[in-house]
Design a protein around this motif. Structure first.
Motif, PDB file in Angstrom:
ATOM      1  N   LYS A 186      31.498  33.768  78.268  1.00  0.00           N
ATOM      2  CA  LYS A 186      31.842  33.307  76.797  1.00  0.00           C
ATOM      3  C   LYS A 186      30.554  33.821  76.073  1.00  0.00           C
ATOM      4  N   ILE A 187      29.547  33.500  76.488  1.00  0.00           N
ATOM      5  CA  ILE A 187      28.186  33.564  75.637  1.00  0.00           C
ATOM      6  C   ILE A 187      28.237  35.140  75.474  1.00  0.00           C
ATOM      7  N   GLU A 188      28.410  36.002  76.621  1.00  0.00           N
ATOM      8  CA  GLU A 188      28.419  37.373  76.594  1.00  0.00           C
ATOM      9  C   GLU A 188      29.418  37.861  75.442  1.00  0.00           C
ATOM     10  N   ALA A 189      30.269  37.285  75.223  1.00  0.00           N
ATOM     11  CA  ALA A 189      31.363  37.883  74.186  1.00  0.00           C
ATOM     12  C   ALA A 189      31.111  37.529  72.945  1.00  0.00           C
ATOM     13  N   LEU A 190      30.098  36.492  72.636  1.00  0.00           N
ATOM     14  CA  LEU A 190      29.930  36.016  71.284  1.00  0.00           C
ATOM     15  C   LEU A 190      29.521  37.117  70.311  1.00  0.00           C
ATOM     16  N   GLY A 191      28.988  38.221  70.769  1.00  0.00           N
ATOM     17  CA  GLY A 191      28.502  39.257  69.810  1.00  0.00           C
ATOM     18  C   GLY A 191      29.902  39.980  69.285  1.00  0.00           C
ATOM     19  N   ASN A 192      31.138  39.922  70.028  1.00  0.00           N
ATOM     20  CA  ASN A 192      32.334  40.396  69.465  1.00  0.00           C
ATOM     21  C   ASN A 192      32.820  39.278  68.462  1.00  0.00           C
ATOM     22  N   ASP A 193      32.797  37.907  69.088  1.00  0.00           N
ATOM     23  CA  ASP A 193      33.438  36.822  68.476  1.00  0.00           C
ATOM     24  C   ASP A 193      32.880  36.675  67.091  1.00  0.00           C
ATOM     25  N   PHE A 194      31.678  36.821  66.634  1.00  0.00           N
ATOM     26  CA  PHE A 194      31.034  36.657  65.472  1.00  0.00           C
ATOM     27  C   PHE A 194      30.299  37.714  64.846  1.00  0.00           C
ATOM     28  N   SER A 195      31.058  38.916  65.054  1.00  0.00           N
ATOM     29  CA  SER A 195      30.723  39.854  64.428  1.00  0.00           C
ATOM     30  C   SER A 195      30.491  40.134  63.021  1.00  0.00           C
ATOM     31  N   GLY A 196      31.020  39.085  62.219  1.00  0.00           N
ATOM     32  CA  GLY A 196      31.121  39.108  60.765  1.00  0.00           C
ATOM     33  C   GLY A 196      32.127  40.019  60.125  1.00  0.00           C
ATOM     34  N   ASN A 197      32.980  40.518  60.910  1.00  0.00           N
ATOM     35  CA  ASN A 197      34.231  41.108  60.518  1.00  0.00           C
ATOM     36  C   ASN A 197      35.420  40.662  60.623  1.00  0.00           C
ATOM     37  N   GLU A 198      35.771  39.723  61.892  1.00  0.00           N
ATOM     38  CA  GLU A 198      36.918  39.313  61.925  1.00  0.00           C
ATOM     39  C   GLU A 198      37.424  38.218  61.035  1.00  0.00           C
ATOM     40  N   SER A 199      38.665  38.196  60.480  1.00  0.00           N
ATOM     41  CA  SER A 199      39.283  37.286  59.734  1.00  0.00           C
ATOM     42  C   SER A 199      39.281  35.863  60.530  1.00  0.00           C
ATOM     43  N   ARG A 200      38.886  34.638  59.795  1.00  0.00           N
ATOM     44  CA  ARG A 200      38.945  33.412  60.586  1.00  0.00           C
ATOM     45  C   ARG A 200      39.138  32.504  59.556  1.00  0.00           C
ATOM     46  N   LYS A 201      40.032  31.513  60.013  1.00  0.00           N
ATOM     47  CA  LYS A 201      39.843  30.033  59.368  1.00  0.00           C
ATOM     48  C   LYS A 201      39.741  28.897  60.262  1.00  0.00           C
ATOM     49  N   SER A 202      38.844  28.078  59.859  1.00  0.00           N
ATOM     50  CA  SER A 202      38.567  27.086  60.685  1.00  0.00           C
ATOM     51  C   SER A 202      38.025  25.595  60.066  1.00  0.00           C
TER      52      SER A 202
END
Length: 300
Positions: free
Chosen positions: A54-70
């Motif tokens: 999961k930590i390795e994938a954070l660069g993609n999860d929080f790239s700043g481009n993906e639309s997200r609602k939380s």
């Protein structure tokens, strides 16, 4: 107790979150829907690898481009001093527009809503009635200085970044990983124990020195049960961290629950406030003075 984070005031401190984007150990593959997940002695090894993945994938999860609602429910208490708020956040479009609402759950007048329109050179902050003394209008604007920094530097996501880093720090010490359960829909639920020390060190919530002094070393070694849910593609959809820890007549309670809240749309973003409703903070000196006065109101 003042525990609200302000990106403008603590941007330097949050640089530690950049470590989230660096892989820490070798990852294993994801469990398939309905597949067996190790139990007993194998569970800790499997769970540790899943967290590393999961930590390795954070660069993609929080790239700043993906639309997200939380939405994040955020509660902390030291003895009788407590903070209780909800942070709702929307990131939409490319480049992203970002909107977060930080509202007290105990005082309807206590809120701050932050809005950065896509590509705008300024960002806006709407002041709840509790902060009306800060400006003659309900909104203030200030220069946008965050550039292309990723989501971990935005109030809407900075808490979840720090929660995951606290998990990583605990898991990397080899004692925190507990269980990994594969769900029928292909998602995976991970359970771990995060030390209060890791929670405090990562500033998941920033306690003032007067309250930190009440937290003993023994309390810092105690754990906060933590649960993460990853969807079938490994994307974080939920993280919950809760617990009560007591020693020497003092008690700390934490309840943090972050989850995705459906698909965002342009309708989730506010309209630009009318210029007549905005007080302009033109430069760093004005912004610094604003946050100094804000801190005085919040008691910190």
């Amino acid at each position: 107790m003042t525990v609200r984070n302000h990106r403008h005031r603590r941007l330097a401190a949050l640089l530690a979150c950049a470590g989230l984007l660096v892989a820490t150990t070798t990852a294993c593959g994801s469990a398939k829907a309905g597949s067996a997940v190790p139990d007993g002695d194998q569970a800790a090894t499997y769970v540790s690898a899943k967290f590393a993945e999961k930590i390795e994938a954070l660069g993609n999860d929080f790239s700043g481009n993906e639309s997200r609602k939380s939405v994040l429910q955020r509660f902390a208490r030291v003895d009788e001093k407590k903070s209780n708020s909800t942070i709702s956040a929307v990131q939409f479009g490319r480049p992203p527009a970002r909107f977060s609402k930080n509202h007290s759950n105990t005082n309807s007048a206590d809120y701050l809503d932050s809005f950065h329109p896509a590509n705008s050179e300024v960002e806006y902050l709407q002041l709840g009635p509790a902060y009306a003394a800060l400006a003659p209008t309900p909104w203030v604007s200030m220069p946008y200085t965050a550039g292309n920094l990723n989501e971990c530097f935005w109030e809407g996501q900075q808490d979840v970044c720090k929660m995951i880093q606290a998990v990583a720090d605990s898991v990397n010490k080899g004692k925190a990983a507990k269980r990994a359960n594969s769900r029928p829909d292909g998602s995976v639920e991970l359970s771990a124990e995060v030390t209060l020390g890791a929670f405090l060190q990562n500033k998941v919530i920033v306690f003032p020195p007067s309250l930190l002094g009440l937290i003993s070393d023994k309390m810092k070694t105690e754990v906060l049960p933590t649960r993460l849910i990853l969807d079938p593609k490994g994307k974080l959809t939920e993280i919950e961290m809760t617990g009560k820890i007591a020693d020497a007549g003092h008690e700390v309670e934490v309840r943090m629950h972050y989850k995705l809240d459906g698909e965002p749309t342009a309708n989730d973003l506010p309209k630009l406030p009318d210029a007549s409703q905005v007080t302009v903070l033109p430069d760093k000196a004005a912004v610094d003075d604003f946050y100094r006065r804000l801190g005085e109101i919040q008691g910190g």
